[in-house]
Design a protein around this motif. Structure first.
Motif: not given
Length: 392
Positions: A186-201, A213-217, A236-244
């Motif tokens: 869940v965490w990397p998905v939420l982080a990716a949404i924050a990045v794509r929506t330019d939510s700095e906080l 990257l951290f979650a995949g590790g 792991l596959g989800l995080n590799v895709a999100l990292a890419g």
């Protein structure tokens, strides 16, 4: 025939203390390779004037290749997800916090002092640095105060610290295998949404584009215990895709801003895949059985080398290159910063790290016991000792 179940993760209460934790020598060697890749990137690919001319003119054929050394940072983050989870498992918040403080700060404080010495005493005028800026940098969280890093490489430490905070929160609520898997999904998905929506906080709080990257590790570490778990492989596959998608693109922009090299999606996707594949190779195959002591040594040099190589290294290049060929200069400067990294490890990290860790653990435990007291016990503890009765 019925398949045997994969071995369960060890119970947190049975995990040995830090001194008894297994150390993957091959992973140490991989960390060192990542550091050397970043060093080469900063010396040969990044645009700077240390060579007396633009970097793309000094190394026109090397710059496009060495630029990929920048992805050593992404490799660091995947390794960190693996190692920090291995270190945190079975610990409480106090032990984990003390461990991280003792590990990070002695070499970091030395690095800050070394950079200030360079900018104030050795090469004044290169960059202005004041007392307030230096004091803020000593905390390692200067970016939280809006203060710039006095050394450019410090940005990765701010990223690591935010990851440590999230791990500390997991430890506080209780770190279990299922919670870790859910968190890593869940965490990397939420982080990716924050990045794509330019939510700095939210991007800051969730570690932004580097979260997968951290979650995949972390998932790679769990896979060392449960290699047949389909769920772990899927996460792991989800995080590799999100990292890419997010981290690869982010790093490609950093490369474009620092060099004259532009890389496309296919290329940075391949670089991200390579980061995960390398960590999987040294942790999920027989390579993890390597026990060469020199790998552990070079792994120990990685952190001080990373902290000290950039500004001082470029200054040394500027001093030596007019008198030596480029390759000789690069070799000697690299040898010099490696030598300093060894001295920092031997005379700063090794004596001060354990002492700082014990002191922090002692104070945190004492504070925890104090906060856990009942109000009357706190008032009694604050009350002054009675004067002794005179016998005269």
């Amino acid at each position: 025939m019925t398949e045997s179940m994969p071995p369960p993760l060890p119970s947190p209460r049975r995990v040995a203390p830090e001194a008894g934790r297994p150390r993957l020598a091959a992973l140490d060697g991989l960390r060192f390779l990542a550091a050397m890749a970043v060093l080469a990137y900063h010396y040969v690919a990044v645009n700077h004037s240390a060579w007396g001319a633009p970097t793309d003119e000094s190394f026109p054929h090397l710059q496009p290749v060495v630029a990929f050394g920048s992805f050593g940072v992404q490799l660091f983050f995947v390794i960190s997800g693996f190692v920090i989870l291995m270190s945190a498992w079975g610990r409480n918040v106090t032990s984990f916090t003390a461990s991280r403080v003792g590990r990070l700060f002695p070499a970091y404080w030395f690095s800050v002092a070394a950079v200030v010495a360079l900018l104030v005493l050795v090469a004044p005028g290169r960059k202005d640095v004041g007392v307030a800026e230096t004091a803020a940098n000593l905390t390692m969280v200067q970016r939280a105060f809006g203060v710039q890093d006095i050394e450019p490489v410090y940005w990765t430490l701010w990223t690591e610290l935010r990851f440590y905070v999230l791990i500390g929160l997991l430890l506080a609520i209780g770190m279990t295998r299922n919670r870790l898997v859910a968190f890593a999904a869940v965490w990397p998905v939420l982080a990716a949404i924050a990045v794509r929506t330019d939510s700095e906080l939210w991007s800051t709080l969730l570690v932004g584009s580097d979260a997968p990257l951290f979650a995949g590790g972390m998932m790679l570490y769990l896979l060392t215990k449960e290699r047949r778990s389909l769920v772990l492989w899927l996460v792991l596959g989800l995080n590799v895709a999100l990292a890419g998608v997010v981290s690869g693109r982010s790093q490609s922009l950093r490369i474009a801003n620092s060099t004259d090299v532009t890389i496309g999606p296919e290329t940075y996707w391949a670089a991200i895949l390579a980061c995960f594949a390398l960590v999987a190779l040294v942790s999920l195959t027989r390579i993890d059985r390597l026990s060469w002591k020199w790998l552990t040594l070079v792994g120990a040099l990685t952190y001080p080398l990373y902290l000290l190589h950039s500004s001082w290294g470029q200054w040394l290049i500027a001093q030596w290159y007019p008198h030596l060929p480029a390759w000789a200069t690069f070799t000697l400067v690299t040898a010099a910063v490696l030598g300093v990294a060894y001295l920092v490890h031997r005379f700063v990290e090794r004596p001060l790290g354990p002492r700082l860790r014990r002191a922090v653990a002692h104070d945190l435990e004492r504070t925890s016991r104090y906060l856990g007291r009942k109000p009357q016990e706190v008032r009694d503890a604050r009350a002054p000792e009675p004067e002794p009765v005179s016998t005269r």
